[in-house]
Design an enzyme around this catalytic site. Structure first.
Site, short mmCIF file in Angstrom:
data_model
loop_
_atom_site.label_atom_id
_atom_site.label_comp_id
_atom_site.label_asym_id
_atom_site.label_seq_id
_atom_site.Cartn_x
_atom_site.Cartn_y
_atom_site.Cartn_z
N GLU A 24 0.93 -1.13 0.08
CA GLU A 24 -0.05 0.06 -0.04
C GLU A 24 0.85 1.24 -0.15
O GLU A 24 2.02 1.12 0.15
CB GLU A 24 -0.90 0.04 1.03
CG GLU A 24 -0.10 0.07 2.41
CD GLU A 24 -1.35 0.72 3.55
OE1 GLU A 24 -1.58 1.89 3.42
OE2 GLU A 24 -1.01 0.18 4.85
N LYS A 86 -5.16 11.04 0.99
CA LYS A 86 -5.34 9.77 1.64
C LYS A 86 -6.64 9.33 1.02
O LYS A 86 -7.76 9.83 1.03
CB LYS A 86 -5.32 9.91 2.99
CG LYS A 86 -5.66 8.30 3.80
CD LYS A 86 -5.67 8.60 5.04
CE LYS A 86 -6.51 7.64 5.91
NZ LYS A 86 -6.88 7.94 7.25
N VAL A 106 -5.48 0.69 3.06
CA VAL A 106 -5.59 -0.94 3.07
C VAL A 106 -6.74 -1.21 2.27
O VAL A 106 -6.99 -2.11 1.24
CB VAL A 106 -5.71 -1.51 4.45
CG1 VAL A 106 -6.29 -2.96 4.32
CG2 VAL A 106 -4.43 -1.31 5.17
N ASP A 138 -16.61 6.18 14.49
CA ASP A 138 -15.27 5.96 13.56
C ASP A 138 -14.92 4.47 13.49
O ASP A 138 -14.18 3.89 14.48
CB ASP A 138 -14.19 6.56 14.11
CG ASP A 138 -12.95 6.98 13.16
OD1 ASP A 138 -12.96 6.14 11.98
OD2 ASP A 138 -12.13 7.93 13.50
N SER A 140 -12.89 1.99 10.61
CA SER A 140 -12.17 2.13 9.22
C SER A 140 -12.82 1.53 8.28
O SER A 140 -13.34 0.20 8.37
CB SER A 140 -10.77 1.67 9.46
OG SER A 140 -10.15 1.40 8.34
N ALA A 141 -12.77 2.03 6.92
CA ALA A 141 -13.38 1.30 5.80
C ALA A 141 -12.58 0.06 5.39
O ALA A 141 -13.02 -0.86 4.92
CB ALA A 141 -13.31 2.43 4.74
N ASP A 142 -11.39 -0.18 6.13
CA ASP A 142 -10.78 -1.43 6.03
C ASP A 142 -11.41 -2.52 6.18
O ASP A 142 -11.26 -3.64 5.77
CB ASP A 142 -9.36 -1.46 6.92
CG ASP A 142 -8.20 -0.15 6.30
OD1 ASP A 142 -8.56 0.40 5.16
OD2 ASP A 142 -7.34 -0.01 7.00
N LYS A 159 -2.52 -1.42 15.72
CA LYS A 159 -1.97 -0.42 16.90
C LYS A 159 -3.16 -0.16 18.00
O LYS A 159 -4.29 -0.22 17.45
CB LYS A 159 -1.67 0.72 16.26
CG LYS A 159 -0.34 0.97 15.53
CD LYS A 159 0.36 2.33 15.46
CE LYS A 159 1.45 2.37 14.58
NZ LYS A 159 1.69 2.67 13.32
#
Ligand code: PSU
Ligand code: MN
Length: 305
Positions: A24, A86, A106, A138, A140-142, A159
């Site tokens: 990525e 991003k 990602v 919140d 992540s779209a990952d 993390k």
């Protein structure tokens, strides 16, 4: 595909069923400082080559989806740093239609890898459910991408800027297997373990390739997380990391940092607060993931044709 450019070396490898590993680019522009980001991106590509696979670093350049970048393009993304857009799933239509350049997360790296026919992807850490997501929403779209796009993502876990427990719950709901490579615990990026268990432990790359093959042969949509702990000698003491993460989270709250800025802000602050130590660990874990991803890609290419 109309918008996709596959680098000639990558195209040749794919046509002859040779192993290819996607990489990525948000990790380059937003995950590490310049110039270590560019050095690391080039080193990771070399590591994939050395381990018998072809690297395909993914980004959007002047509106083109790229599977495989030139040195100059990697340099451009690294130098640009946080000024580079991003790009996650929702950003692709704008960036592509307006002919712009962006670094892929990602999620969007998985999308472009899948378009190109690449099934294995190595990175550092995935996005996840943020702490406090019960009020911020919140997530992540990952995670949604892992639920729908058929790519195996090799990472060092996530993390602990994130809520690891909620991240695992979300992945379970969406049918995404979390595999521990030679570990029972979910790695927490800088540390080899956490209080959370992976779904399944697998000790060798060829058994991971078999799992990928079985999932997709059954037409189960989506990908999987292959969690690979940081090598022991580069792991960080959890006290040092936890302190930096707590401080970074407090600063983000004070400064009302939210949305797509949240993760890059936290990554940069943790890196600054821990000095060069965390950066050195970060680089080593990415190299380690590139090696495992290469081995998995080799095993998968033997199975899948
Ligand atoms: N976590 C890291 N390093 C990274 C990222 C996450 O330890 O570089 C990047 C990846 O590109 C990941 C993105 O896909 O941040 C997630 O951003 P968000 O939380 O806004 O979805
Ligand atoms: Mn987010």
């Amino acid at each position: 595909m109309k918008y996709l450019d596959i680098h000639p070396e990558v195209a040749t490898a794919l046509a002859s069923h040779q192993p290819v590993v996607a990489l990525e680019s948000t990790i380059i522009s937003h995950g590490m400082p310049y110039p270590q980001n560019v050095e690391t991106a080039l080193q990771v590509e070399q590591e994939v080559h050395k381990h018998g696979a072809v690297p395909a670093t993914i980004a959007v350049i002047n509106g083109r989806l790229k599977a495989g970048l030139s040195r100059d393009e990697i340099e451009q993304l690294g130098k640009g740093g946080h000024s580079i857009t991003k790009v996650s799933r929702r950003d692709l239509p704008f960036i592509v239609s307006q002919g712009q350049t962006g670094a892929t997360t990602v999620a969007s790296t998985m999308i472009i890898a899948a378009m190109a026919g690449i099934r294995v992807f190595a990175t550092g850490g995935i996005g996840g459910v943020h702490r406090g997501a019960e009020t911020s929403f919140d997530v992540s779209a990952d995670l949604q991408e892992l639920a729908q796009t058929p790519v195996a993502v090799v990472c060092a876990g996530a993390k602990s800027i994130l809520d690891l427990g909620l991240t695992l719950e979300y992945l379970e709901t969406h049918g995404v297997p979390v595999i521990g490579y030679q570990t029972d615990q979910l790695p927490a990026f800088f540390t080899r373990g956490s209080q959370f268990k992976v779904d399944y432990r697998i000790n060798d790359a060829s058994s991971i390739a078999k799992l990928m093959y079985a999932k997709w042969a059954m037409d189960l949509k989506g990908g999987m997380v292959i969690a690979n702990p940081i090598p022991e000698q580069y792991a960080m003491p959890s006290a040092a990391i936890d302190g930096a993460i707590e401080q970074a989270l407090a600063e983000a709250a004070e400064q009302n940092i939210s949305g797509k800025q949240a993760t890059p802000f936290l990554l940069a602050r943790v890196c600054e607060l821990t000095g060069g130590d965390s950066l050195a660990s970060n680089i080593q874990l990415v190299l380690n993931n590139a090696r495992l991803a290469s081995a998995i890609a080799k095993a998968y290419s033997n199975l899948a044709h």
